[in-house]
Design a protein around this motif. Structure first.
Motif, PDB file in Angstrom:
ATOM      1  N   ALA A 185      -5.139  -7.344  -4.881  1.00 61.44           N
ATOM      2  CA  ALA A 185      -4.752  -7.285  -3.469  1.00 61.44           C
ATOM      3  C   ALA A 185      -3.732  -8.380  -3.164  1.00 61.44           C
ATOM      4  O   ALA A 185      -2.766  -8.153  -2.432  1.00 61.44           O
ATOM      5  CB  ALA A 185      -5.983  -7.432  -2.579  1.00 61.44           C
ATOM      6  N   GLU A 186      -3.912  -9.545  -3.759  1.00 61.49           N
ATOM      7  CA  GLU A 186      -2.944 -10.626  -3.559  1.00 61.49           C
ATOM      8  C   GLU A 186      -1.583 -10.254  -4.138  1.00 61.49           C
ATOM      9  O   GLU A 186      -0.543 -10.483  -3.525  1.00 61.49           O
ATOM     10  CB  GLU A 186      -3.447 -11.926  -4.208  1.00 61.49           C
ATOM     11  CG  GLU A 186      -4.096 -12.862  -3.209  1.00 61.49           C
ATOM     12  CD  GLU A 186      -5.100 -13.798  -3.864  1.00 61.49           C
ATOM     13  OE1 GLU A 186      -4.952 -14.122  -5.058  1.00 61.49           O
ATOM     14  OE2 GLU A 186      -6.072 -14.190  -3.167  1.00 61.49           O
ATOM     15  N   ARG A 187      -1.615  -9.656  -5.298  1.00 57.16           N
ATOM     16  CA  ARG A 187      -0.359  -9.262  -5.921  1.00 57.16           C
ATOM     17  C   ARG A 187       0.351  -8.202  -5.074  1.00 57.16           C
ATOM     18  O   ARG A 187       1.564  -8.262  -4.861  1.00 57.16           O
ATOM     19  CB  ARG A 187      -0.642  -8.708  -7.316  1.00 57.16           C
ATOM     20  CG  ARG A 187       0.628  -8.486  -8.119  1.00 57.16           C
ATOM     21  CD  ARG A 187       0.434  -7.439  -9.199  1.00 57.16           C
ATOM     22  NE  ARG A 187      -0.176  -8.020 -10.397  1.00 57.16           N
ATOM     23  CZ  ARG A 187      -0.472  -7.299 -11.475  1.00 57.16           C
ATOM     24  NH1 ARG A 187      -0.233  -5.990 -11.493  1.00 57.16           N
ATOM     25  NH2 ARG A 187      -1.015  -7.859 -12.530  1.00 57.16           N
ATOM     26  N   MET A 188      -0.408  -7.238  -4.596  1.00 59.97           N
ATOM     27  CA  MET A 188       0.171  -6.180  -3.766  1.00 59.97           C
ATOM     28  C   MET A 188       0.781  -6.750  -2.495  1.00 59.97           C
ATOM     29  O   MET A 188       1.874  -6.367  -2.099  1.00 59.97           O
ATOM     30  CB  MET A 188      -0.904  -5.162  -3.401  1.00 59.97           C
ATOM     31  CG  MET A 188      -1.237  -4.187  -4.528  1.00 59.97           C
ATOM     32  SD  MET A 188      -2.688  -3.176  -4.135  1.00 59.97           S
ATOM     33  CE  MET A 188      -2.611  -1.964  -5.469  1.00 59.97           C
ATOM     34  N   TRP A 214      -5.388  -7.673   5.092  1.00 63.64           N
ATOM     35  CA  TRP A 214      -6.604  -7.333   5.826  1.00 63.64           C
ATOM     36  C   TRP A 214      -7.779  -7.172   4.863  1.00 63.64           C
ATOM     37  O   TRP A 214      -8.883  -7.666   5.113  1.00 63.64           O
ATOM     38  CB  TRP A 214      -6.377  -6.058   6.636  1.00 63.64           C
ATOM     39  CG  TRP A 214      -7.608  -5.534   7.305  1.00 63.64           C
ATOM     40  CD1 TRP A 214      -8.143  -5.941   8.485  1.00 63.64           C
ATOM     41  CD2 TRP A 214      -8.471  -4.507   6.805  1.00 63.64           C
ATOM     42  NE1 TRP A 214      -9.284  -5.233   8.758  1.00 63.64           N
ATOM     43  CE2 TRP A 214      -9.506  -4.348   7.743  1.00 63.64           C
ATOM     44  CE3 TRP A 214      -8.480  -3.706   5.662  1.00 63.64           C
ATOM     45  CZ2 TRP A 214     -10.526  -3.420   7.578  1.00 63.64           C
ATOM     46  CZ3 TRP A 214      -9.498  -2.785   5.487  1.00 63.64           C
ATOM     47  CH2 TRP A 214     -10.503  -2.644   6.439  1.00 63.64           C
ATOM     48  N   VAL A 215      -7.526  -6.472   3.726  1.00 61.21           N
ATOM     49  CA  VAL A 215      -8.575  -6.309   2.724  1.00 61.21           C
ATOM     50  C   VAL A 215      -9.035  -7.671   2.223  1.00 61.21           C
ATOM     51  O   VAL A 215     -10.238  -7.940   2.127  1.00 61.21           O
ATOM     52  CB  VAL A 215      -8.075  -5.449   1.534  1.00 61.21           C
ATOM     53  CG1 VAL A 215      -9.038  -5.538   0.362  1.00 61.21           C
ATOM     54  CG2 VAL A 215      -7.912  -3.995   1.962  1.00 61.21           C
ATOM     55  N   LEU A 216      -8.075  -8.558   1.956  1.00 58.35           N
ATOM     56  CA  LEU A 216      -8.435  -9.901   1.485  1.00 58.35           C
ATOM     57  C   LEU A 216      -9.299 -10.623   2.515  1.00 58.35           C
ATOM     58  O   LEU A 216     -10.274 -11.295   2.151  1.00 58.35           O
ATOM     59  CB  LEU A 216      -7.175 -10.716   1.197  1.00 58.35           C
ATOM     60  CG  LEU A 216      -6.448 -10.332  -0.099  1.00 58.35           C
ATOM     61  CD1 LEU A 216      -5.064 -10.967  -0.153  1.00 58.35           C
ATOM     62  CD2 LEU A 216      -7.271 -10.760  -1.309  1.00 58.35           C
ATOM     63  N   GLY A 217      -8.956 -10.462   3.795  1.00 56.04           N
ATOM     64  CA  GLY A 217      -9.749 -11.076   4.854  1.00 56.04           C
ATOM     65  C   GLY A 217     -11.165 -10.540   4.865  1.00 56.04           C
ATOM     66  O   GLY A 217     -12.137 -11.288   4.975  1.00 56.04           O
ATOM     67  N   GLU A 230     -20.641 -12.914  -1.045  1.00 57.18           N
ATOM     68  CA  GLU A 230     -20.303 -13.302  -2.420  1.00 57.18           C
ATOM     69  C   GLU A 230     -19.142 -14.286  -2.473  1.00 57.18           C
ATOM     70  O   GLU A 230     -18.898 -14.906  -3.486  1.00 57.18           O
ATOM     71  CB  GLU A 230     -19.935 -12.080  -3.266  1.00 57.18           C
ATOM     72  CG  GLU A 230     -21.019 -11.033  -3.360  1.00 57.18           C
ATOM     73  CD  GLU A 230     -20.789  -9.919  -2.349  1.00 57.18           C
ATOM     74  OE1 GLU A 230     -20.906  -8.762  -2.739  1.00 57.18           O
ATOM     75  OE2 GLU A 230     -20.463 -10.211  -1.172  1.00 57.18           O
ATOM     76  N   ALA A 231     -18.371 -14.336  -1.367  1.00 54.51           N
ATOM     77  CA  ALA A 231     -17.193 -15.203  -1.377  1.00 54.51           C
ATOM     78  C   ALA A 231     -17.615 -16.652  -1.571  1.00 54.51           C
ATOM     79  O   ALA A 231     -18.640 -17.094  -1.038  1.00 54.51           O
ATOM     80  CB  ALA A 231     -16.429 -15.052  -0.070  1.00 54.51           C
TER      81      ALA A 231
END
Lengths: 179, 179
Positions: free
Chosen positions: B113-116, B167-170, B177-178
């Motif tokens: 997700a970070e890469r995207m 948004w997904v990362l958020g 689990e974070a």
DNA sequence: AAGCCCATGTAACTGGTTACATGATTCT
DNA sequence: AGAATCATGTAACCAGTTACATGGGCTT
């Protein structure tokens, strides 16, 4: 070969048979991502079994085969997810129409852009409702899954269509030809 | 048969030969809308000529055929633009990957997700630059055309990808689990 | 028992990709 | 003269769609 990886992804999520996969494709992926009918899915499942990516984990009452992903299949899916993108060309008839809008004369363009903005807004509203249902069905504090992520994407996509069409209409109104 | 209508749209904009059409496809439509190679385009041009949708309006120095749209072709393009959408299923490998993200474990999901988000942001920035160039090359008060509309769409599309990934990362950071 | 949904398959065809093939012009 | 680009085409193959085909189980 994206079909193969789409099937792997769906099967990692839930073990299921070809019939279920066909419906899942239709319901969740067909709109924005990928599409396949049962006549393409069944032979592919056989090939993937032969290649050791999936296996029959159960047999249903009426001779249905429930497939699950093997470790090799998991590896292959992960490899593909991390591989550089852009191999398969995108095809989207809606976007093609957007890009060809300027081939129309101004009155036609206005009518079509207005129609696009309206239908996109309706679709966005509908998906917002779906999202609320998902939220309601998920206990507070619980993580969202697959469906929530995909729905959020779809909502944003329809909003993009709507907002872009409205922006085009605004540009057209600034034109000298506008009455 | 979207290829046919894509060609009609490009030819309405500018009369050109098969070679030019192939490059135009690659440059403008290939990213989000539709894709076709020369081996598909040349035979289709012949068929469209036989069907009376286009015609050879000029011959270049090295035997190239410059095609233009006939009145029948214009009618067909307009008919198609106004016909109900959603006939051809959408295929987009990038979106497919988005939808299958949840098949990964959490650390993998974060990395991807970070890469995207990063690559989408770069693409959006690049397109914003292209738009500035178009604006600069267009005299003030002049109407924008085809290229400006398409570029605006592309920019918004890349921004959607970026914002959705963020948004997904958020959402992931809110998870128990974070760390 | 009739009708519907579940469930799987194959065959014929169309659309799309990759590879093969050729020659003319322009640039260096 | 040699290389790059322009320009067009065909053939073989692969992916995807439509149509054909069959039968089990569930509901009314």
């Amino acid at each position: 070969m994206s079909l193969r990886h789409a099937l792997l992804g769906l099967l990692v999520d839930t073990e299921q048979n070809g019939y279920d996969l066909t419906r899942r494709f239709e319901q969740t992926l067909s709109g924005h991502a990928w599409s396949a009918g049962h006549s393409q899915i069944y032979p592919e499942l056989k090939r993937m079994t032969a290649d050791g990516l999936i296996e029959v984990v159960d047999e249903g009452s009426r001779g249905s085969k429930v497939y699950g992903v093997t470790p090799a299949g998991r590896d292959e899916l992960r490899r593909w997810m991390f591989s550089p993108p852009g191999e398969a060309p995108a095809r989207n008839e809606f976007v093609l129409r957007l890009f060809l809008l300027s081939s129309l004369d101004l009155p036609d363009l206005r009518v079509l852009a207005e129609r696009m903005a309206r239908t996109s807004d309706e679709q966005a509203t509908e998906l917002a409702g779906t999202i609320k249902e998902i939220e309601a069905a998920t206990p507070a504090g619980q993580p969202h899954g697959y469906a929530r992520f995909a729905a959020e994407f779809g909502r944003r996509w329809f909003e993009l269509q709507r907002d872009w069409a409205r922006w085009v209409l605004g540009e057209l109104d600034d034109r000298p030809e506008a009455d």
